[in-house]
Design an enzyme around this catalytic site. Structure first.
Site, PDB file in Angstrom:
ATOM      1  N   ASP A 120       9.929 -14.459  21.616  1.00  0.00           N
ATOM      2  CA  ASP A 120      11.051 -15.386  21.665  1.00  0.00           C
ATOM      3  C   ASP A 120      11.012 -16.302  22.876  1.00  0.00           C
ATOM      4  O   ASP A 120      11.455 -17.453  22.810  1.00  0.00           O
ATOM      5  CB  ASP A 120      12.375 -14.618  21.626  1.00  0.00           C
ATOM      6  CG  ASP A 120      12.744 -14.181  20.226  1.00  0.00           C
ATOM      7  OD1 ASP A 120      12.164 -14.722  19.268  1.00  0.00           O
ATOM      8  OD2 ASP A 120      13.607 -13.299  20.073  1.00  0.00           O
ATOM      9  N   ASP A 126      22.731  -7.839  28.168  1.00  0.00           N
ATOM     10  CA  ASP A 126      21.682  -8.619  28.825  1.00  0.00           C
ATOM     11  C   ASP A 126      22.160 -10.013  29.206  1.00  0.00           C
ATOM     12  O   ASP A 126      22.039 -10.443  30.360  1.00  0.00           O
ATOM     13  CB  ASP A 126      20.448  -8.726  27.931  1.00  0.00           C
ATOM     14  CG  ASP A 126      19.721  -7.399  27.787  1.00  0.00           C
ATOM     15  OD1 ASP A 126      20.269  -6.363  28.208  1.00  0.00           O
ATOM     16  OD2 ASP A 126      18.608  -7.398  27.243  1.00  0.00           O
ATOM     17  N   SER A 182      16.205  -2.055  19.077  1.00  0.00           N
ATOM     18  CA  SER A 182      16.762  -3.391  19.284  1.00  0.00           C
ATOM     19  C   SER A 182      17.002  -4.055  17.932  1.00  0.00           C
ATOM     20  O   SER A 182      16.193  -3.913  17.009  1.00  0.00           O
ATOM     21  CB  SER A 182      15.776  -4.227  20.112  1.00  0.00           C
ATOM     22  OG  SER A 182      16.182  -5.571  20.169  1.00  0.00           O
ATOM     23  N   ARG A 212      14.942 -19.325  16.017  1.00  0.00           N
ATOM     24  CA  ARG A 212      14.848 -19.785  17.400  1.00  0.00           C
ATOM     25  C   ARG A 212      14.840 -21.305  17.537  1.00  0.00           C
ATOM     26  O   ARG A 212      15.481 -21.840  18.459  1.00  0.00           O
ATOM     27  CB  ARG A 212      13.626 -19.175  18.098  1.00  0.00           C
ATOM     28  CG  ARG A 212      13.647 -17.656  18.203  1.00  0.00           C
ATOM     29  CD  ARG A 212      15.025 -17.112  18.449  1.00  0.00           C
ATOM     30  NE  ARG A 212      15.080 -15.676  18.669  1.00  0.00           N
ATOM     31  CZ  ARG A 212      16.086 -14.920  18.261  1.00  0.00           C
ATOM     32  NH1 ARG A 212      17.100 -15.447  17.590  1.00  0.00           N
ATOM     33  NH2 ARG A 212      16.105 -13.627  18.522  1.00  0.00           N
TER      34      ARG A 212
END
Length: 407
Positions: A132, A23, A184, A103
């Site tokens: 996210d 990605d 994922s 994050r």
């Protein structure tokens, strides 16, 4: 009639949060082509197992103008994980916020890299359906409101894996030839998460070979292990008497917990963007740490202080989950939490066995637990007859209510 392409701002240089996967590799190339500007590939080492030399090499080969890899493991645990655990944060009663707390530190360092490299924009690889994107962008806005934010998943039409692969192949970007995982994953020093794919059926049990960190509790050692954790003002400082840095300490607890199958959870959580999502998590060291911290608080915190603080845990946890780490309300709650930790210094002993951790001992120099008051044996410090008046006063309003209803 086809839709008009989105209006895009003029950008001089972009810093991309880059992992080296398919990605973000596609995103790197797409940003350079679409915005016609240099792109800095920035990666944060927060404890995930990566071949960082390979990540750097792939970024250069994909067209990065510069590559920046930062070792943030100690900062991550000291400045983000430990403050969160001082608050006993837990989302919806189960999730220890391993992805959520990662994050803000990634965003904070990304802003630093943008300043250092003279970039005027930042970008990330989060999709438009997840949490996210919110966490990254709220961090950018709080720390550097002047930076432009680019979210490719909300702009492009590469919204299927087949399109990503076709784009990658057309640009010479290597596509992994190994069997793609049917879910994922996201990892750091606090946890590993698994979402999507085969896990989207909430009735389906996760396959045992999915777990990459913890031993299956059924196959864990048949003998328990005992571990002692020392705390100072709410933060862990030593394991079994050995003082360790924050990252090394969490790593030690991870090893112990994982070897005994501790820290697996399977939940359906409420995402901030409005949908429910099934997630499976491994948080071995964090599970031990939270249990020990709460045990130490049980003998060092005043009852009313503890109850007020506990009432704030859901709110604090939501702020972390929803991406408001850099908000004034989270900072205010953190100051309150940290004030409660002044006397949370002592040692907790845990028994770890086949997926469980049990508190079996706790001690503190400033413990509020006093055997002479709590004993069931004869004592000279507590007059049991005093309890009668206490109970009468507590029950007075209940008696009056009953009399009124019975009238």
């Amino acid at each position: 009639m086809s839709a008009s392409p989105p209006l895009r701002p003029k950008v001089e240089k972009i810093v991309l949060a880059y992992s080296g996967g398919l990605d973000t590799s596609v995103i790197l190339k797409w940003l350079a082509e679409t915005y016609e500007c240099p792109v800095v590939a920035y990666s944060a080492d927060i404890g995930q197992k990566e071949d960082w030399a390979a990540v750097e090499r792939k970024a250069w080969e994909t067209g990065a103008d510069a590559v920046v890899i930062r070792d943030l493991k100690e900062e991550f645990v000291r400045d983000f994980v430990f403050p969160m655990f001082r608050a006993n944060a837990i989302y919806e009663g189960t999730y220890l916020l391993g992805t959520s707390i990662a994050r803000p530190i990634i965003a904070r360092e990304q802003v630093r890299v943008a300043r250092e490299t003279g970039a005027d924009a930042v970008s990330h690889g989060a999709t438009g359906k997840g949490n996210d994107q919110v966490r990254f962008e709220l961090g950018y806005m709080a720390l550097a409101p002047d930076l432009k934010i680019i979210a490719p998943w909300r702009e492009w039409d590469l919204n299927a894996r087949e399109r990503l692969i076709a784009y990658a192949e057309s640009r010479g970007i290597p596509v992994p030839v190994t069997r793609a995982r049917p879910y994922s994953m996201d990892a750091n020093l606090l946890h590993i998460s698994y979402e999507g794919g085969i896990l989207e059926d909430p009735w389906a049990e996760p396959p045992d070979d999915m777990f990459t960190w913890t031993v299956n509790p059924e196959k864990a050692p048949d003998r328990p292990v005992y571990v002692e954790i020392d705390f100072e003002r709410g933060d862990p400082v030593a394991v079994d008497g050995e003082r360790l840095t924050p990252a090394a300490l969490l790593g030690r607890l991870n090893d112990i917990g994982a070897a005994h199958g501790v820290g697996r959870v399977d939940i359906v959580e409420n995402r901030f963007v409005g949908m429910k999502s099934r997630g499976v998590y491994e948080t071995p060291g964090g599970t031990l740490l939270r249990a020990a911290h709460m045990a130490l608080e049980s003998i060092t915190l005043d009852r009313e202080v503890m109850h007020i603080r506990e009432g704030l845990v859901p709110r604090y946890s939501e702020l972390v989950y929803n991406g408001f780490w850099f908000s004034p309300e989270r900072e205010m709650l953190q100051r309150l939490v940290d004030e409660t930790q002044a006397d949370v210094t002592g040692t907790v002993r845990l028994k770890v066995y086949k997926g469980t951790c049990t508190v079996v001992g706790r001690k503190a120099e400033r413990s509020l637990y006093r055997p002479e008051f709590a004993t069931f044996e004869a004592d000279e410090v507590y007059r049991q007859a005093d309890a009668e008046g206490f109970i009468r006063l507590q029950g007075l309003r209940l008696k009056i209510r009953s009399l009124v209803r019975g009238a």
